[in-house]
Design a protein around this motif. Structure first.
Motif, mmCIF file in Angstrom:
data_model
loop_
_atom_site.group_PDB
_atom_site.id
_atom_site.type_symbol
_atom_site.label_atom_id
_atom_site.label_comp_id
_atom_site.label_asym_id
_atom_site.label_seq_id
_atom_site.Cartn_x
_atom_site.Cartn_y
_atom_site.Cartn_z
ATOM 1 N N LEU A 27 0.897 17.053 -7.176
ATOM 2 C CA LEU A 27 1.307 16.938 -5.784
ATOM 3 C C LEU A 27 1.592 15.473 -5.539
ATOM 4 C CD1 LEU A 27 -1.187 19.115 -3.708
ATOM 5 C CD2 LEU A 27 1.259 19.464 -3.919
ATOM 6 N N PHE A 28 2.558 15.205 -4.690
ATOM 7 C CA PHE A 28 2.849 13.817 -4.356
ATOM 8 C C PHE A 28 3.375 13.757 -2.943
ATOM 9 C CE2 PHE A 28 6.242 15.759 -6.771
ATOM 10 C CZ PHE A 28 7.377 15.541 -5.998
ATOM 11 N N GLY A 29 3.189 12.604 -2.324
ATOM 12 C CA GLY A 29 3.655 12.444 -0.958
ATOM 13 C C GLY A 29 3.049 11.220 -0.302
ATOM 14 N N GLU A 30 2.842 11.344 0.988
ATOM 15 C CA GLU A 30 2.349 10.235 1.811
ATOM 16 C C GLU A 30 1.132 10.697 2.595
ATOM 17 O OE1 GLU A 30 4.057 7.373 5.396
ATOM 18 O OE2 GLU A 30 5.430 8.612 4.248
ATOM 19 N N ARG A 31 0.202 9.775 2.788
ATOM 20 C CA ARG A 31 -0.964 10.045 3.626
ATOM 21 C C ARG A 31 -0.938 9.091 4.809
ATOM 22 N NH1 ARG A 31 -5.971 9.762 -0.491
ATOM 23 N NH2 ARG A 31 -5.554 7.592 -0.058
ATOM 24 N N GLU A 32 -1.380 9.570 5.934
ATOM 25 C CA GLU A 32 -1.569 8.735 7.113
ATOM 26 C C GLU A 32 -3.022 8.892 7.530
ATOM 27 O OE1 GLU A 32 -0.021 9.161 11.524
ATOM 28 O OE2 GLU A 32 1.597 8.548 10.161
ATOM 29 N N ASP A 33 -3.777 7.817 7.403
ATOM 30 C CA ASP A 33 -5.209 7.843 7.699
ATOM 31 C C ASP A 33 -5.521 6.991 8.913
ATOM 32 O OD1 ASP A 33 -5.608 9.293 5.342
ATOM 33 O OD2 ASP A 33 -6.145 7.522 4.181
ATOM 34 N N ILE A 34 -6.609 7.339 9.564
ATOM 35 C CA ILE A 34 -7.276 6.436 10.490
ATOM 36 C C ILE A 34 -8.599 6.099 9.815
ATOM 37 C CG2 ILE A 34 -8.355 6.141 12.750
ATOM 38 C CD1 ILE A 34 -5.300 6.304 12.894
ATOM 39 N N ILE A 35 -8.768 4.822 9.527
ATOM 40 C CA ILE A 35 -9.986 4.358 8.853
ATOM 41 C C ILE A 35 -10.702 3.412 9.796
ATOM 42 C CG2 ILE A 35 -10.891 3.054 6.888
ATOM 43 C CD1 ILE A 35 -8.598 4.155 5.228
ATOM 44 N N ARG A 36 -11.995 3.644 9.963
ATOM 45 C CA ARG A 36 -12.771 2.797 10.886
ATOM 46 C C ARG A 36 -14.035 2.293 10.211
ATOM 47 N NH1 ARG A 36 -14.867 7.899 13.837
ATOM 48 N NH2 ARG A 36 -12.866 7.955 14.893
ATOM 49 N N ARG A 37 -14.502 1.166 10.692
ATOM 50 C CA ARG A 37 -15.762 0.608 10.210
ATOM 51 C C ARG A 37 -16.885 1.162 11.090
ATOM 52 N NH1 ARG A 37 -15.970 -4.130 7.155
ATOM 53 N NH2 ARG A 37 -14.052 -4.860 8.110
ATOM 54 N N VAL A 38 -17.866 1.808 10.447
ATOM 55 C CA VAL A 38 -19.008 2.385 11.137
ATOM 56 C C VAL A 38 -20.262 1.803 10.506
ATOM 57 C CG1 VAL A 38 -20.249 4.522 11.696
ATOM 58 C CG2 VAL A 38 -17.736 4.532 11.562
ATOM 59 N N ASN A 39 -21.027 1.060 11.283
ATOM 60 C CA ASN A 39 -22.253 0.421 10.772
ATOM 61 C C ASN A 39 -21.986 -0.359 9.495
ATOM 62 O OD1 ASN A 39 -23.822 1.538 12.895
ATOM 63 N ND2 ASN A 39 -24.089 3.428 11.722
ATOM 64 N N GLY A 40 -20.885 -1.095 9.487
ATOM 65 C CA GLY A 40 -20.554 -1.957 8.357
ATOM 66 C C GLY A 40 -19.902 -1.264 7.177
ATOM 67 N N TRP A 84 -16.759 1.497 5.757
ATOM 68 C CA TRP A 84 -15.497 2.144 6.075
ATOM 69 C C TRP A 84 -15.664 3.657 6.005
ATOM 70 C CZ3 TRP A 84 -12.183 -0.695 8.436
ATOM 71 C CH2 TRP A 84 -12.051 -2.042 8.129
ATOM 72 N N LYS A 85 -15.036 4.341 6.953
ATOM 73 C CA LYS A 85 -15.051 5.804 7.008
ATOM 74 C C LYS A 85 -13.640 6.297 7.322
ATOM 75 C CE LYS A 85 -19.617 6.244 6.819
ATOM 76 N NZ LYS A 85 -20.319 6.967 5.782
ATOM 77 N N ILE A 86 -13.284 7.421 6.746
ATOM 78 C CA ILE A 86 -12.002 8.059 7.064
ATOM 79 C C ILE A 86 -12.233 8.940 8.281
ATOM 80 C CG2 ILE A 86 -10.153 9.563 6.258
ATOM 81 C CD1 ILE A 86 -11.104 8.782 3.367
ATOM 82 N N ALA A 87 -11.586 8.604 9.390
ATOM 83 C CA ALA A 87 -11.763 9.342 10.641
ATOM 84 C C ALA A 87 -10.691 10.411 10.828
ATOM 85 C CB ALA A 87 -11.753 8.382 11.824
ATOM 86 N N GLN A 88 -9.565 10.210 10.181
ATOM 87 C CA GLN A 88 -8.484 11.191 10.274
ATOM 88 C C GLN A 88 -7.603 11.038 9.041
ATOM 89 O OE1 GLN A 88 -6.405 11.340 14.035
ATOM 90 N NE2 GLN A 88 -4.486 11.766 12.992
ATOM 91 N N ARG A 89 -7.159 12.154 8.522
ATOM 92 C CA ARG A 89 -6.208 12.114 7.401
ATOM 93 C C ARG A 89 -5.171 13.217 7.609
ATOM 94 N NH1 ARG A 89 -8.196 11.160 1.639
ATOM 95 N NH2 ARG A 89 -7.786 9.039 2.375
ATOM 96 N N THR A 90 -3.917 12.813 7.513
ATOM 97 C CA THR A 90 -2.814 13.762 7.498
ATOM 98 C C THR A 90 -2.080 13.551 6.184
ATOM 99 O OG1 THR A 90 -2.638 13.623 9.908
ATOM 100 C CG2 THR A 90 -0.792 14.627 8.720
ATOM 101 N N VAL A 91 -1.949 14.618 5.428
ATOM 102 C CA VAL A 91 -1.311 14.585 4.115
ATOM 103 C C VAL A 91 0.070 15.223 4.240
ATOM 104 C CG1 VAL A 91 -1.461 15.376 1.721
ATOM 105 C CG2 VAL A 91 -3.556 14.786 2.975
ATOM 106 N N TYR A 92 1.099 14.462 3.900
ATOM 107 C CA TYR A 92 2.472 14.961 3.932
ATOM 108 C C TYR A 92 2.957 15.113 2.497
ATOM 109 C CZ TYR A 92 2.209 13.270 8.745
ATOM 110 O OH TYR A 92 1.833 13.041 10.044
ATOM 111 N N SER A 93 2.924 16.336 1.989
ATOM 112 C CA SER A 93 3.429 16.580 0.642
ATOM 113 C C SER A 93 4.945 16.442 0.665
ATOM 114 C CB SER A 93 3.052 17.989 0.189
ATOM 115 O OG SER A 93 3.689 18.299 -1.029
ATOM 116 N N ASP A 94 5.512 15.852 -0.371
ATOM 117 C CA ASP A 94 6.965 15.774 -0.485
ATOM 118 C C ASP A 94 7.549 17.085 -1.011
ATOM 119 O OD1 ASP A 94 7.108 13.204 0.482
ATOM 120 O OD2 ASP A 94 7.136 12.266 -1.493
#
Length: 166
Positions: A128-141, A143-153
């Protein structure tokens, strides 16, 4: 400062890929925010006049952390045929672009991915290949992935299942 941020987030994404490739799914879960949404919209083939060929109303995956946790725990059971024998898999991440959001310590991160998987003695590999759009946030020092959208090509997925995580 900008280079430091790019390095930190890139290393975070590479660590995520390592954990997935080595089937350390429970450790991978710790990288996800409790309120994560994980989405993979459907891509269709359409004529060139249409602005997008993604259908956000239809998805391959629409998961919360609880959904993901259930899928992960299933991989540790004997009934997870997809993991028996264990596949060999690789997540390649590139083209990481970072921009701030309106929330402190939270960033919109775009990246390209290539996922390859080999099973048993099969000649063919899955990918599988494509693009990801993440929201990454720092929580208590951390990094955490808060949202991920995967767009397969790919409009037609060439994998046997979507038990893997992208």
């Amino acid at each position: 400062m900008e280079n430091d941020l790019h390095y930190e987030i890139s290393q975070f994404l590479y660590k995520e890929a390592y954990l997935l490739d080595h089937r350390q799914y429970r450790d991978w879960l710790s990288l996800l925010a409790d309120d994560i949404t994980y989405i993979m919209p459907l891509r269709v083939t359409v004529d060139n006049k249409v602005e997008t060929n993604l259908i956000n109303e239809m998805t391959y995956i629409t998961d919360t952390k609880n959904d993901i946790s259930v899928r992960v725990e299933r991989l540790y059971t004997k009934s997870a045929w997809v993991d028996n024998p264990a596949p060999r898999q690789r997540h390649f991440i590139s083209n990481i672009m970072i921009e701030p959001t309106n929330i402190a310590d939270e960033y919109k991160v775009r990246s390209y991915f290539l996922f390859k998987r080999s099973r048993a003695s099969e000649i063919n590999t899955e990918e599988l290949f494509g693009e990801r759009e993440d929201i990454i946030r720092r929580v208590n020092g951390e990094w955490k992935i808060a949202q991920r959208t995967v767009y397969s090509d790919q409009a037609v997925l060439t994998v046997m299942n979507l038990s893997m995580f992208l």
